[in-house]
Motif scaffolding. Structure first.
Motif, PDB file in Angstrom:
ATOM      1  N   GLY A  55       7.806  90.626  68.923  1.00 24.96           N
ATOM      2  CA  GLY A  55       8.706  90.515  70.070  1.00 24.96           C
ATOM      3  C   GLY A  55       9.839  91.514  69.938  1.00 24.96           C
ATOM      4  O   GLY A  55       9.747  92.501  69.206  1.00 24.96           O
ATOM      5  N   GLN A  56      10.918  91.255  70.644  1.00 21.66           N
ATOM      6  CA  GLN A  56      12.009  92.216  70.659  1.00 21.66           C
ATOM      7  C   GLN A  56      13.206  91.720  69.854  1.00 21.66           C
ATOM      8  O   GLN A  56      13.417  92.124  68.724  1.00 21.66           O
ATOM      9  CB  GLN A  56      12.390  92.494  72.106  1.00 21.66           C
ATOM     10  N   ASP A  57      13.956  90.778  70.391  1.00 19.24           N
ATOM     11  CA  ASP A  57      15.145  90.284  69.707  1.00 19.24           C
ATOM     12  C   ASP A  57      15.409  88.861  70.152  1.00 19.24           C
ATOM     13  O   ASP A  57      14.995  88.463  71.239  1.00 19.24           O
ATOM     14  CB  ASP A  57      16.345  91.187  69.974  1.00 19.24           C
ATOM     15  N   LEU A  69      11.383  83.382  70.009  1.00 20.69           N
ATOM     16  CA  LEU A  69      10.514  83.161  71.176  1.00 20.69           C
ATOM     17  C   LEU A  69      10.257  81.679  71.437  1.00 20.69           C
ATOM     18  O   LEU A  69       9.117  81.230  71.536  1.00 20.69           O
ATOM     19  CB  LEU A  69       9.203  83.942  71.005  1.00 20.69           C
ATOM     20  N   VAL A  70      11.340  80.916  71.549  1.00 17.20           N
ATOM     21  CA  VAL A  70      11.228  79.473  71.792  1.00 17.20           C
ATOM     22  C   VAL A  70      11.604  79.095  73.217  1.00 17.20           C
ATOM     23  O   VAL A  70      11.578  77.921  73.587  1.00 17.20           O
ATOM     24  CB  VAL A  70      12.098  78.652  70.801  1.00 17.20           C
ATOM     25  N   GLY A  71      11.964  80.075  74.056  1.00 16.49           N
ATOM     26  CA  GLY A  71      12.332  79.790  75.443  1.00 16.49           C
ATOM     27  C   GLY A  71      11.198  80.157  76.392  1.00 16.49           C
ATOM     28  O   GLY A  71      10.022  80.074  76.037  1.00 16.49           O
ATOM     29  N   GLU A  72      11.561  80.559  77.590  1.00 10.89           N
ATOM     30  CA  GLU A  72      10.565  80.863  78.620  1.00 10.89           C
ATOM     31  C   GLU A  72       9.616  81.983  78.168  1.00 10.89           C
ATOM     32  O   GLU A  72       8.402  81.880  78.333  1.00 10.89           O
ATOM     33  CB  GLU A  72      11.272  81.248  79.931  1.00 10.89           C
ATOM     34  N   ALA A  73      10.158  83.041  77.582  1.00  8.05           N
ATOM     35  CA  ALA A  73       9.285  84.121  77.089  1.00  8.05           C
ATOM     36  C   ALA A  73       8.288  83.568  76.072  1.00  8.05           C
ATOM     37  O   ALA A  73       7.107  83.922  76.085  1.00  8.05           O
ATOM     38  CB  ALA A  73      10.120  85.240  76.467  1.00  8.05           C
ATOM     39  N   GLY A  74       8.770  82.684  75.224  1.00  4.95           N
ATOM     40  CA  GLY A  74       7.914  82.068  74.212  1.00  4.95           C
ATOM     41  C   GLY A  74       6.789  81.248  74.828  1.00  4.95           C
ATOM     42  O   GLY A  74       5.646  81.291  74.364  1.00  4.95           O
ATOM     43  N   ARG A  75       7.117  80.493  75.884  1.00  9.55           N
ATOM     44  CA  ARG A  75       6.074  79.683  76.523  1.00  9.55           C
ATOM     45  C   ARG A  75       5.014  80.557  77.180  1.00  9.55           C
ATOM     46  O   ARG A  75       3.834  80.225  77.204  1.00  9.55           O
ATOM     47  CB  ARG A  75       6.689  78.738  77.552  1.00  9.55           C
ATOM     48  N   ARG A  76       5.451  81.692  77.725  1.00  5.43           N
ATOM     49  CA  ARG A  76       4.469  82.613  78.325  1.00  5.43           C
ATOM     50  C   ARG A  76       3.560  83.217  77.242  1.00  5.43           C
ATOM     51  O   ARG A  76       2.356  83.353  77.440  1.00  5.43           O
ATOM     52  CB  ARG A  76       5.201  83.711  79.108  1.00  5.43           C
ATOM     53  N   VAL A  77       4.151  83.571  76.125  1.00  2.00           N
ATOM     54  CA  VAL A  77       3.352  84.106  75.012  1.00  2.00           C
ATOM     55  C   VAL A  77       2.387  83.042  74.506  1.00  2.00           C
ATOM     56  O   VAL A  77       1.220  83.327  74.203  1.00  2.00           O
ATOM     57  CB  VAL A  77       4.279  84.565  73.870  1.00  2.00           C
ATOM     58  N   GLN A  78       2.896  81.813  74.427  1.00  2.00           N
ATOM     59  CA  GLN A  78       2.061  80.703  73.977  1.00  2.00           C
ATOM     60  C   GLN A  78       0.822  80.569  74.874  1.00  2.00           C
ATOM     61  O   GLN A  78      -0.290  80.343  74.390  1.00  2.00           O
ATOM     62  CB  GLN A  78       2.909  79.430  74.044  1.00  2.00           C
ATOM     63  N   LEU A 137       5.182  92.912  72.436  1.00  2.00           N
ATOM     64  CA  LEU A 137       5.817  92.552  73.704  1.00  2.00           C
ATOM     65  C   LEU A 137       6.932  93.555  73.994  1.00  2.00           C
ATOM     66  O   LEU A 137       7.995  93.487  73.385  1.00  2.00           O
ATOM     67  CB  LEU A 137       6.416  91.152  73.634  1.00  2.00           C
ATOM     68  N   GLY A 138       6.683  94.458  74.918  1.00  2.00           N
ATOM     69  CA  GLY A 138       7.736  95.394  75.297  1.00  2.00           C
ATOM     70  C   GLY A 138       7.786  96.611  74.389  1.00  2.00           C
ATOM     71  O   GLY A 138       7.065  96.727  73.398  1.00  2.00           O
ATOM     72  N   GLN A 139       8.707  97.518  74.759  1.00  2.00           N
ATOM     73  CA  GLN A 139       8.758  98.840  74.164  1.00  2.00           C
ATOM     74  C   GLN A 139       9.201  98.857  72.701  1.00  2.00           C
ATOM     75  O   GLN A 139       8.620  99.573  71.874  1.00  2.00           O
ATOM     76  CB  GLN A 139       9.732  99.699  74.974  1.00  2.00           C
ATOM     77  N   ALA A 163      -0.351  96.601  73.341  1.00  2.00           N
ATOM     78  CA  ALA A 163       1.057  96.574  73.739  1.00  2.00           C
ATOM     79  C   ALA A 163       1.091  96.050  75.169  1.00  2.00           C
ATOM     80  O   ALA A 163       0.399  96.581  76.037  1.00  2.00           O
ATOM     81  CB  ALA A 163       1.644  97.969  73.673  1.00  2.00           C
ATOM     82  N   VAL A 164       1.847  94.988  75.384  1.00  2.00           N
ATOM     83  CA  VAL A 164       1.899  94.409  76.734  1.00  2.00           C
ATOM     84  C   VAL A 164       3.336  94.438  77.264  1.00  2.00           C
ATOM     85  O   VAL A 164       4.297  94.594  76.510  1.00  2.00           O
ATOM     86  CB  VAL A 164       1.353  92.957  76.763  1.00  2.00           C
ATOM     87  N   THR A 165       3.421  94.262  78.569  1.00  2.00           N
ATOM     88  CA  THR A 165       4.732  94.138  79.217  1.00  2.00           C
ATOM     89  C   THR A 165       5.444  92.913  78.652  1.00  2.00           C
ATOM     90  O   THR A 165       4.830  91.868  78.450  1.00  2.00           O
ATOM     91  CB  THR A 165       4.533  93.961  80.739  1.00  2.00           C
ATOM     92  N   HIS A 166       6.746  93.049  78.411  1.00  2.00           N
ATOM     93  CA  HIS A 166       7.516  91.921  77.873  1.00  2.00           C
ATOM     94  C   HIS A 166       7.467  90.739  78.844  1.00  2.00           C
ATOM     95  O   HIS A 166       7.601  90.923  80.053  1.00  2.00           O
ATOM     96  CB  HIS A 166       8.971  92.328  77.615  1.00  2.00           C
ATOM     97  N   PRO A 167       7.269  89.522  78.337  1.00  2.00           N
ATOM     98  CA  PRO A 167       7.021  88.361  79.211  1.00  2.00           C
ATOM     99  C   PRO A 167       8.120  88.051  80.227  1.00  2.00           C
ATOM    100  O   PRO A 167       7.843  87.395  81.239  1.00  2.00           O
ATOM    101  CB  PRO A 167       6.848  87.186  78.228  1.00  2.00           C
ATOM    102  N   THR A 168       9.335  88.462  79.992  1.00  2.00           N
ATOM    103  CA  THR A 168      10.358  88.212  81.021  1.00  2.00           C
ATOM    104  C   THR A 168      10.788  89.508  81.719  1.00  2.00           C
ATOM    105  O   THR A 168      11.806  89.520  82.410  1.00  2.00           O
ATOM    106  CB  THR A 168      11.586  87.482  80.432  1.00  2.00           C
TER     107      THR A 168
END
Lengths: 271, 271
Positions: A55-57, A69-78, A137-139, A163-168
């Motif tokens: 992930g990023q940060d 990655l425990v918030g919304e981005a995390g759920r999308r990755v999950q 996730l992301g650049q 490499a995928v677009t960052h979930p948020t």
């Protein structure tokens, strides 16, 4: 009722990695929120991971839970991992140990101490491991991967990579415009579908075997998946992993916001 | 710089104890802040503890750090242990797993499930262990000790014991009155001196050997000791263990306060 939890950093090399981490000489406090401390990972550190996510940060929920990655981005990755049949055998790290404040300068991103520490994590998780696929996730994550790929330690490692677009990214790029958000979401899900199709054949040992079901043009039921309790430290309440929005940075100005995290138990939990 | 940390719950029986803890059928939400989850301990779970401290219940700083007695009360206890020559070989648990809201009813305090779970911790820490002394902070802790002392498992355990005034009782009882606070502090320190004199001879294996130095009539330099980094989970920033006051329950009414914890990085940390 039994509550499974993540025991955390219990064996080498993670004991040492979590004791000796880069600080303000490597991560400048003008570019990173060093004041909340480093946040290292989420998921399996016992060698059972089949997929590594970079992930990023970390952000504010991660700061409280001390897992990434425990918030919304995390759920999308999950949800993305679930489509690959992975619901437990994953591990997630970030390109950066600290939350980014503003933007990260190229010189910082290239700092051999920043990069070298991250490589120690990547070596631990990838060299001689069971990991079969890596998702960035992301650049910043993609850059982290490419830098590591050039190291001598990486040369013997054979894994699928996407490499995928960052979930948020859709929310970040559309800034409240619903039409733009829908378009950006559709574009991201197309990007994620391509990654699923690229990675799926390389994954020999998913947790569950099932035909690959791609994303539609927008989020569908089940595309975002709760982060399992077994990823969280002991004793955390259920609402901390069932939803986000309970941790906000509030204050009258930038400095006050930077110094603040306000936790609010969601409505209905306290009766 | 290396940062030592507490790896937490990594072996039995603590893995099971932290997975199977009493919830709202045992701890009524009208008497306890169940919404923030249970908080289990601070200190050594590896069998090296020589002193067991029993506290009362966790508060807001403990909720964020997920370790008990990490605020002002914790620093006072740390100083008390230091006077006994104990600066690492201790373990602390609470009489209650959750923060008390209002007061605890006698029926709840006697609930065999509440008491029985606590006994599992006490058995793990005391039966066949190296612990040589037990200190109870306040009434609930003393009651916890006395109930356990009556159990069959406790009969073979030979340790020194002292019940002392709770470390923040002076503030609690004086409610902002400086004269009352000074008197209550003096009285508490006399009480703690008696405990030191009672416990000191029974402690055969302190971490450091030094003559016993009693408290004066008020707090002196060194009486309150920083809580060591090695008691905290990995990656927490230094200010979280160097001071307290950074976590507050704010809100316009009782329910809002109950649902809130506001974290503020101390002044000077962010430059």
């Amino acid at each position: 009722m039994a509550h499974s939890f993540d025991p955390g950093y219990v064996a080498e090399p993670y004991l040492t990695l979590c004791a000796q981490y880069p600080e303000d000489t490597v991560y400048p406090p003008s570019q990173f929120r060093l004041e909340w401390g480093p946040i290292f990972h989420r998921g399996r550190l016992d060698g059972s991971a089949r997929v590594l996510v970079i992930g990023q940060d970390p952000a504010q929920h991660e700061t409280v839970i001390r897992r990434i990655l425990v918030g919304e981005a995390g759920r999308r990755v999950q949800g993305l991992l679930a489509k690959l049949g992975i619901n437990r055998s994953y591990v997630l790290i970030n390109a950066f140990l600290y939350s980014v404040y503003g933007s990260v300068k190229a010189k910082t991103r290239r700092d051999p101490n920043l990069v070298g520490y991250r490589h120690r994590w990547m070596n631990a998780l990838l060299v001689g491991s069971q990991v079969e696929a890596v998702i960035a996730l992301g650049q910043a994550a993609d850059e982290a991967w490419r830098r590591w790929r050039e190291t001598p330690a990486a040369q013997g490692v054979d894994v699928a990579y996407a490499a995928v677009t960052h979930p948020t990214q859709p929310e970040g790029s559309s800034k409240g415009d619903r039409v733009k958000l829908a378009a950006a979401t559709k574009k991201m899900l197309e990007n994620w579908n391509a990654a699923l199709q690229a990675l799926s054949p390389g994954l020999q040992h998913p947790d569950t075997q099932a035909p690959l079901v791609l994303y539609g043009d927008s989020w569908s039921e089940g595309d975002r998946t709760a982060i399992p309790e077994f990823d969280f430290p002991a004793g955390l309440p259920a609402w901390m992993h069932e939803q986000d929005g309970w941790a906000r940075r509030l204050g009258p100005d930038d400095l006050a916001k930077r110094r603040n995290i306000t936790l609010t138990v969601p409505k209905g939990v306290v009766k």
